[in-house]
Scaffold this motif. Structure first.
Motif, short mmCIF file in Angstrom:
data_model
loop_
_atom_site.label_atom_id
_atom_site.label_comp_id
_atom_site.label_asym_id
_atom_site.label_seq_id
_atom_site.Cartn_x
_atom_site.Cartn_y
_atom_site.Cartn_z
N ASP A 22 -68.96 118.84 58.02
CA ASP A 22 -69.20 120.24 57.65
C ASP A 22 -68.54 120.64 56.35
O ASP A 22 -69.09 121.46 55.62
N GLU A 23 -67.36 120.08 56.07
CA GLU A 23 -66.63 120.46 54.85
C GLU A 23 -65.47 119.51 54.61
O GLU A 23 -64.92 118.95 55.55
N PRO A 24 -65.07 119.33 53.36
CA PRO A 24 -63.87 118.56 53.07
C PRO A 24 -62.64 119.33 53.61
O PRO A 24 -62.61 120.56 53.56
N LEU A 25 -61.67 118.60 54.12
CA LEU A 25 -60.47 119.23 54.68
C LEU A 25 -59.21 118.49 54.26
O LEU A 25 -59.25 117.27 54.05
N SER A 26 -58.13 119.21 54.22
CA SER A 26 -56.84 118.58 53.95
C SER A 26 -56.36 117.92 55.24
O SER A 26 -56.81 118.26 56.35
N ALA A 27 -55.42 117.00 55.09
CA ALA A 27 -54.85 116.33 56.26
C ALA A 27 -54.23 117.35 57.20
O ALA A 27 -54.36 117.25 58.43
N GLY A 28 -53.56 118.37 56.63
CA GLY A 28 -52.94 119.41 57.46
C GLY A 28 -53.97 120.21 58.23
O GLY A 28 -53.77 120.53 59.40
N ASP A 29 -55.09 120.56 57.58
CA ASP A 29 -56.16 121.30 58.26
C ASP A 29 -56.74 120.48 59.41
O ASP A 29 -57.05 121.02 60.47
N ILE A 30 -56.88 119.20 59.19
CA ILE A 30 -57.39 118.32 60.25
C ILE A 30 -56.39 118.26 61.39
O ILE A 30 -56.75 118.44 62.56
N ALA A 31 -55.13 118.04 61.07
CA ALA A 31 -54.09 117.91 62.10
C ALA A 31 -53.97 119.17 62.95
O ALA A 31 -53.71 119.07 64.17
N ARG A 32 -54.14 120.34 62.36
CA ARG A 32 -54.02 121.59 63.11
C ARG A 32 -55.10 121.74 64.18
O ARG A 32 -54.95 122.53 65.10
N ARG A 33 -56.15 120.99 64.09
CA ARG A 33 -57.24 121.10 65.06
C ARG A 33 -57.07 120.16 66.26
O ARG A 33 -57.94 120.09 67.12
N PHE A 34 -55.96 119.45 66.29
CA PHE A 34 -55.70 118.50 67.38
C PHE A 34 -54.34 118.78 68.00
O PHE A 34 -53.45 119.34 67.35
N VAL A 35 -54.17 118.34 69.23
CA VAL A 35 -52.88 118.50 69.90
C VAL A 35 -51.99 117.27 69.70
O VAL A 35 -50.84 117.28 70.08
N ILE A 36 -52.52 116.22 69.09
CA ILE A 36 -51.71 115.03 68.84
C ILE A 36 -50.88 115.23 67.58
O ILE A 36 -51.13 116.14 66.79
#
Length: 120
Positions: A22-36
Motif C-alpha cells: 500500500d505504501e513505503p514505510l519506515s522500519a519504526g512504522d512497520i514495527a508499531r503495527r506488530f506486538v513483537i
C-alpha cells in the motif's frame, strides 16, 4: 525462487509485504503495527531484503522500505503451472460433452429410427 518461498512462508513477513504493497514505510512504522519486538521486525526486514522482496533507502535518519514484487514472478509462474488443469481433464470433458450430445440426438430421433440404425 527458494529464498522468496522461505521469505513468504512466515505470516509476519507476509503481513509486512501487504503493508508495503500500500505504501513505503519506515522500519519504526512497520514495527508499531506488530506486538513483537523491534529487533524481531528488523530480522524479518533483513530476510525480506535478502530475498529481494523489499528495498530500503535512508531518508534522513529513517530507513524507508518499499515492496519489489518482481522476485515473486518465478514463484507465481511455478504455482500457476502446478495448479493448471492437465490435458486429460480437458479431453475427458470433451468426451463427456460428446456423449451427452449423442444421447440427445438419439432421443430426438425417436425409437423407430434408433432401431433401424442398429439393424443396418
Amino acid at each position: 525462487m527458494n529464498e522468496v518461498a522461505i521469505a513468504i512462508a512466515d505470516p509476519v513477513r507476509r503481513h509486512i509485504l501487504t503493508l508495503l504493497r500500500d505504501e513505503p514505510l519506515s522500519a519504526g512504522d512497520i514495527a508499531r503495527r506488530f506486538v513483537i519486538s523491534r529487533p524481531a521486525i528488523s530480522r524479518h526486514l533483513r530476510l525480506l531484503r535478502e530475498s529481494g522482496l523489499v528495498h530500503d533507502e535512508m531518508v534522513g535518519r529513517q530507513r524507508i522500505y518499499r515492496l519489489d514484487p518482481r522476485p515473486l514472478a518465478p514463484l507465481v509462474d511455478w504455482l500457476a503451472a502446478l495448479a493448471a488443469t492437465d490435458g486429460w481433464e480437458r479431453h475427458l470433458d470433451a468426451l463427456e460433452t460428446e456423449v451427452y450430445r449423442t444421447r440427445r440426438e438419439r432421443r430426438s430421433r425417436g425409437p423407430a429410427e434408433h432401431r433401424r440404425e442398429h439393424t443396418a
